[in-house]
Scaffold this motif. Structure first.
Motif, mmCIF file in Angstrom:
data_model
loop_
_atom_site.group_PDB
_atom_site.id
_atom_site.type_symbol
_atom_site.label_atom_id
_atom_site.label_comp_id
_atom_site.label_asym_id
_atom_site.label_seq_id
_atom_site.Cartn_x
_atom_site.Cartn_y
_atom_site.Cartn_z
ATOM 1 N N ILE A 111 0.833 -1.203 0.000
ATOM 2 C CA ILE A 111 0.000 0.000 0.000
ATOM 3 C C ILE A 111 0.869 1.255 0.000
ATOM 4 C CG2 ILE A 111 -1.567 1.331 1.474
ATOM 5 C CD1 ILE A 111 -2.922 -1.440 2.123
ATOM 6 N N MET A 112 1.944 1.240 0.773
ATOM 7 C CA MET A 112 2.862 2.382 0.795
ATOM 8 C C MET A 112 3.484 2.600 -0.580
ATOM 9 S SD MET A 112 4.674 1.668 4.489
ATOM 10 C CE MET A 112 5.789 3.064 4.524
ATOM 11 N N LEU A 113 3.778 1.507 -1.283
ATOM 12 C CA LEU A 113 4.377 1.613 -2.615
ATOM 13 C C LEU A 113 3.364 2.096 -3.651
ATOM 14 C CD1 LEU A 113 6.543 -1.631 -2.595
ATOM 15 C CD2 LEU A 113 7.354 0.732 -2.419
ATOM 16 N N CYS A 131 10.631 9.311 -4.851
ATOM 17 C CA CYS A 131 9.480 8.426 -5.013
ATOM 18 C C CYS A 131 9.833 7.037 -4.488
ATOM 19 C CB CYS A 131 9.103 8.372 -6.493
ATOM 20 S SG CYS A 131 7.701 7.328 -6.834
ATOM 21 N N ALA A 132 8.903 6.443 -3.785
ATOM 22 C CA ALA A 132 9.113 5.084 -3.276
ATOM 23 C C ALA A 132 8.164 4.150 -4.022
ATOM 24 C CB ALA A 132 8.845 5.034 -1.780
ATOM 25 N N ASN A 133 8.724 3.400 -4.946
ATOM 26 C CA ASN A 133 7.941 2.386 -5.660
ATOM 27 C C ASN A 133 8.851 1.202 -5.967
ATOM 28 O OD1 ASN A 133 9.317 2.898 -8.142
ATOM 29 N ND2 ASN A 133 7.927 4.602 -8.538
ATOM 30 N N ILE A 134 8.297 0.202 -6.589
ATOM 31 C CA ILE A 134 9.063 -1.026 -6.834
ATOM 32 C C ILE A 134 10.301 -0.763 -7.697
ATOM 33 C CG2 ILE A 134 8.931 -3.294 -7.944
ATOM 34 C CD1 ILE A 134 6.019 -3.390 -6.888
ATOM 35 N N LEU A 135 10.165 0.075 -8.703
ATOM 36 C CA LEU A 135 11.301 0.362 -9.580
ATOM 37 C C LEU A 135 12.412 1.107 -8.855
ATOM 38 C CD1 LEU A 135 9.458 1.371 -12.872
ATOM 39 C CD2 LEU A 135 10.692 -0.753 -12.385
ATOM 40 N N THR A 136 12.049 2.129 -8.079
ATOM 41 C CA THR A 136 13.088 2.889 -7.380
ATOM 42 C C THR A 136 13.766 2.044 -6.311
ATOM 43 O OG1 THR A 136 11.466 3.860 -5.845
ATOM 44 C CG2 THR A 136 12.035 5.143 -7.812
ATOM 45 N N LEU A 137 13.008 1.176 -5.644
ATOM 46 C CA LEU A 137 13.623 0.295 -4.647
ATOM 47 C C LEU A 137 14.562 -0.704 -5.312
ATOM 48 C CD1 LEU A 137 10.741 -0.520 -2.131
ATOM 49 C CD2 LEU A 137 12.576 1.137 -1.893
ATOM 50 N N CYS A 189 10.997 4.158 3.751
ATOM 51 C CA CYS A 189 11.126 5.346 4.598
ATOM 52 C C CYS A 189 12.325 6.199 4.191
ATOM 53 C CB CYS A 189 11.230 4.949 6.071
ATOM 54 S SG CYS A 189 9.718 4.235 6.737
ATOM 55 N N LYS A 190 13.442 5.548 3.886
ATOM 56 C CA LYS A 190 14.638 6.285 3.456
ATOM 57 C C LYS A 190 14.384 7.021 2.138
ATOM 58 C CE LYS A 190 18.011 3.353 5.747
ATOM 59 N NZ LYS A 190 19.002 2.287 5.570
ATOM 60 N N GLN A 191 13.736 6.338 1.219
ATOM 61 C CA GLN A 191 13.413 6.962 -0.067
ATOM 62 C C GLN A 191 12.542 8.198 0.164
ATOM 63 O OE1 GLN A 191 15.581 5.547 -2.494
ATOM 64 N NE2 GLN A 191 13.807 5.693 -3.830
ATOM 65 N N TRP A 192 11.543 8.040 0.988
ATOM 66 C CA TRP A 192 10.584 9.118 1.229
ATOM 67 C C TRP A 192 11.243 10.289 1.948
ATOM 68 C CZ3 TRP A 192 6.445 10.358 -1.130
ATOM 69 C CH2 TRP A 192 5.501 11.205 -0.556
ATOM 70 N N LYS A 193 12.089 9.990 2.936
ATOM 71 C CA LYS A 193 12.778 11.057 3.673
ATOM 72 C C LYS A 193 13.734 11.824 2.766
ATOM 73 C CE LYS A 193 12.380 9.177 8.277
ATOM 74 N NZ LYS A 193 13.006 8.480 9.366
ATOM 75 N N ALA A 194 14.264 11.136 1.768
ATOM 76 C CA ALA A 194 15.159 11.783 0.802
ATOM 77 C C ALA A 194 14.364 12.494 -0.300
ATOM 78 C CB ALA A 194 16.103 10.756 0.193
#
Length: 142
Positions: free
Chosen positions: A17-19, A58-64, A50-55
């Motif tokens: 859901i977060m993604l 975008c936090a999604n499957i591709l960026t992770l 959380c790290k992606q978001w704090k930076a």
């Protein structure tokens, strides 16, 4: 930690859901912390989001997948197929949160049960027992 208290599928749902909807990340992280995630992989992915978001990324499957090369792509792909809706996010977050609170209550209860035993072995306890004995002897003499 007793994994019997948790349904790790709920953890996966929250992560998915977060993604799907990054606008929920702030709300969810306000209610859950990394210790609420009992599965190590789920905890790692939660922390990565959380790290992606704090930076401010975008936090999604591709960026992770690009940012965290040690994440198994199959696990990320599995997350993408878990849900396509964020409709029940509150249910999953509440469930995880309540289960964590219950576990903490049990842990605290267990430590309270052990506390009297620990007190009984202290010098203060022993000294108080000696004082009571002396008081009884003194009252018998008078």
């Amino acid at each position: 930690m007793n994994k019997g208290f948790y349904n790790t599928e709920y953890e996966k749902m929250v992560i998915a859901i977060m993604l799907i909807d990054n606008t929920l990340i702030d709300i969810i992280t306000g209610r859950l912390n990394k210790m609420c995630f009992t599965d190590n992989t789920n905890r790692y992915i939660y922390e990565a989001i959380c790290k992606q978001w704090k930076a401010q990324r975008c936090a999604n499957i591709l960026t992770l997948a690009n940012e965290y090369k040690n994440l198994n792509p199959a696990i990320l792909a599995d997350l993408s197929s878990i849900t396509s809706s964020t409709a029940n996010w509150e249910f999953y977050v509440r469930n995880i949160s309540e289960k964590k609170k219950n576990e903490l209550i049990i842990q605290n209860s267990n430590s309270l049960i052990k506390t009297p035993m620990a007190y009984n072995s202290t010098d203060i306890y022993k000294a108080s027992r000696e004082i009571k004995k002396m008081q009884r002897l003194e009252s018998n003499i008078l």
